[in-house]
Enzyme design. Structure first.
Site, mmCIF file in Angstrom:
data_model
loop_
_atom_site.group_PDB
_atom_site.id
_atom_site.type_symbol
_atom_site.label_atom_id
_atom_site.label_comp_id
_atom_site.label_asym_id
_atom_site.label_seq_id
_atom_site.Cartn_x
_atom_site.Cartn_y
_atom_site.Cartn_z
ATOM 1 C CG HIS A 1 -1.820 1.150 1.339
ATOM 2 N ND1 HIS A 1 -3.111 1.138 0.892
ATOM 3 C CD2 HIS A 1 -1.617 2.399 1.827
ATOM 4 C CE1 HIS A 1 -3.663 2.324 1.100
ATOM 5 N NE2 HIS A 1 -2.775 3.114 1.679
ATOM 6 C CD GLU A 2 1.427 3.538 3.726
ATOM 7 O OE1 GLU A 2 1.553 4.605 3.085
ATOM 8 O OE2 GLU A 2 0.414 3.281 4.409
ATOM 9 C CG HIS B 1 0.226 6.168 -0.642
ATOM 10 N ND1 HIS B 1 -0.810 6.889 -1.186
ATOM 11 C CD2 HIS B 1 -0.316 5.480 0.394
ATOM 12 C CE1 HIS B 1 -1.927 6.651 -0.505
ATOM 13 N NE2 HIS B 1 -1.654 5.792 0.460
ATOM 14 C CD GLU C 1 -5.264 6.091 0.556
ATOM 15 O OE1 GLU C 1 -5.282 4.851 0.476
ATOM 16 O OE2 GLU C 1 -4.449 6.704 1.265
HETATM 17 ZN ZN ZN Z 1 -2.979 5.143 1.926
#
Ligand code: ZN
Length: 495
Positions: A263-264, A267, A293
């Protein structure tokens, strides 16, 4: 001042602001990664001091006049310069409404509140952090009043994360999503309920090595970043080509760190995919938190929890966690990554019920900001909505209202971005699949460069050239709705 000199001054000023913000990002990163407990008060003062300087510099009469002047000569600007002037004017028109004292106070209160939360959360002690949260809510309500709004004070806060989006748009969209998800959760839960072998504890060091390899695998360049350990995983941009990520490790759930790192990293890939030479200007900045997101959730879920990725991950386990590899087949890995069921902790939720966690928070934020819900009553309201949307009730505030950092650090209005990210991501991925018919085979083989390249060329490269909805429409040819995301889930789980 000549037009050329004004434009030059505009960009020089943006560059200085960018450097100051980068220093602030470093202080913030260090606060969450390294800071000794007794240094907290001093760090709060430093952040307050810096936020005051940035606000002064950004809203200085000279710079505001310069921006207004350039904006008045829009027809003389190139298309790129026009985007930058337009977006900075929009930001300034909002920031000018916030007095310097207010900005400094909010930064200080939020910093102290964050620190109180880091102690209250493990202790499950909502009472300890309640006075801080009360102050944060009061300040947020005041902020909405200062900025102004047409329909609901929440709009003024939401707009800071998802520009141009209002509660009147987002609420029906997300409530319809919640309703459709509610309809498919039982069938998917049944399909993913199979037994999976127990893998036992996995040492932190082994998890960290696996996570670093997975991040590098999808394209994260460790020469432009690093991976550290924190209470709450996050990504932070500290300057050009310096974009860092963090995670936390749970001994009995190694997939928790795997997915938070994917997830990170998503980003970070977006931040690093923005035109670096334009960093500090809107053309080198993210469109919105929802688009941000979409990138993190696309890598975490649409890629990371796919059948193809499970086969790849299974191979990686052989190398990094051989004992776990032995216990699991690729099919068992997929099932472990895709257990769908109502749950209490948002960051560990599956990709189907996740948006329900978000809807609950949006409804609570709406009431808190409208003044209809008091912080005293928040834990009860939280638990009540979990009962309504999930059919289960937290047994403590630790697995309830204390779990997320957002409110305690002042980010009220952020949550809808997560669910919007799911919707945007499904639309982007639909287009990516058309352009990359071989995508599943590539993912299985660990070839992630084609997808990253496509995202960079179609999403990242534009910076803030388009609004979120415009970008989504341009890339997907469709208007924003919950349909494509729900259809993707139905197809994936065969319901
Ligand atoms: Zn996030």
């Amino acid at each position: 001042m000549s037009f050329d000199a004004a434009l030059k001054g505009f960009y020089a000023h943006l560059e200085e602001l960018y450097r100051l913000r980068s220093i602030g990002a470093l202080l913030g990163w260090d606060q969450q990664v390294n800071l000794p407990e007794n240094g907290a008060a001093s760090r709060a003062e430093q952040l307050e001091c810096l936020s005051r300087i940035i606000h002064q510099r950004k809203t200085s009469p000279g710079f505001c006049a310069l921006v207004d002047d350039l904006h008045a000569q829009s027809s003389a600007l190139t298309e790129d310069d026009l985007v930058n002037v337009r977006e900075i004017k929009r930001q300034l028109d909002i920031e000018k409404k916030l007095p310097e004292e207010f900005v400094a106070e909010k930064t200080r209160i939020c910093s102290l509140s964050y620190i109180a939360w880091t102690k209250a959360r493990p202790a499950g002690d909502f009472a300890a952090v309640k006075p801080h949260l009360q102050k944060v809510i009061e300040l947020s309500r005041r902020e909405a009043e200062l900025i102004g709004f047409r329909e609901h004070p929440y709009d003024a806060l939401l707009d800071q994360f998802e520009p141009h989006m209002t509660l009147a748009q987002v609420k029906p969209l997300l409530l319809s999503l919640a309703e459709r998800l509610g309809g498919i959760v039982p069938a998917i839960a049944e399909k993913t309920a199979g037994e999976v072998p127990v893998t036992g504890g996995v040492p932190e060091g082994s998890q960290a090595k696996l996570c670093a390899r997975l991040a590098a695998g999808i394209g994260y360049d460790f020469k432009s970043g690093r991976l550290d350990k924190t209470h709450h995983p996050f990504e932070s941009s500290l300057g050009r080509n310096d974009v860092r990520i963090t995670t936390r490790y749970l001994a009995d759930d190694f997939l928790s760190s795997v997915f938070s790192v994917l997830h990170e990293t998503g980003h970070a890939l977006y931040e690093l995919g923005l035109p670096q030479e334009r960093r500090g200007t809107p053309l080198g900045s993210a469109v919105s938190y929802g688009i941000h997101e979409s990138q993190s959730r696309l890598w975490e879920n649409i890629v990371g929890r796919s059948r193809a990725y499970s086969i790849y991950l299974h191979r990686m386990l052989k190398r990094f966690l051989p004992r776990v590899h032995k216990a699991l087949s690729p099919e068992a890995v997929w099932l472990l990554c895709n257990r769908v069921r109502p749950s209490l902790i948002r960051v560990e939720a599956d990709e189907v019920t996740y948006s329900l966690h978000v809807v609950i928070r949006m409804l609570l934020e709406e009431e808190l900001i409208a003044g209809n819900l008091q912080v005293d009553d928040l834990p009860g309201a939280w638990n009540g909505l979990y009962e309504k949307f999930m059919g289960i009730r937290p047994s403590s505030d630790r697995e309830g209202v204390l779990q997320d950092v957002h409110w305690y650090s002042g980010a009220i209005g952020y949550f809808p971005s997560y669910a919007l990210g799911n919707l945007y991501g499904a639309l982007f991925m639909g287009s990516a699949r058309k352009a990359l018919p071989d995508l599943d085979r590539q993912i299985e083989a660990g070839e992630f460069a084609p997808l990253l390249k496509w995202l960079r060329a179609n999403v990242h490269v534009h910076g803030m050239r388009y609004r979120a909805r415009e970008l989504v429409e341009k890339v997907s040819g469709q208007t924003l709705s919950s349909g494509p995301f729900v259809e993707y889930l139905c197809a994936k789980f065969g319901v």
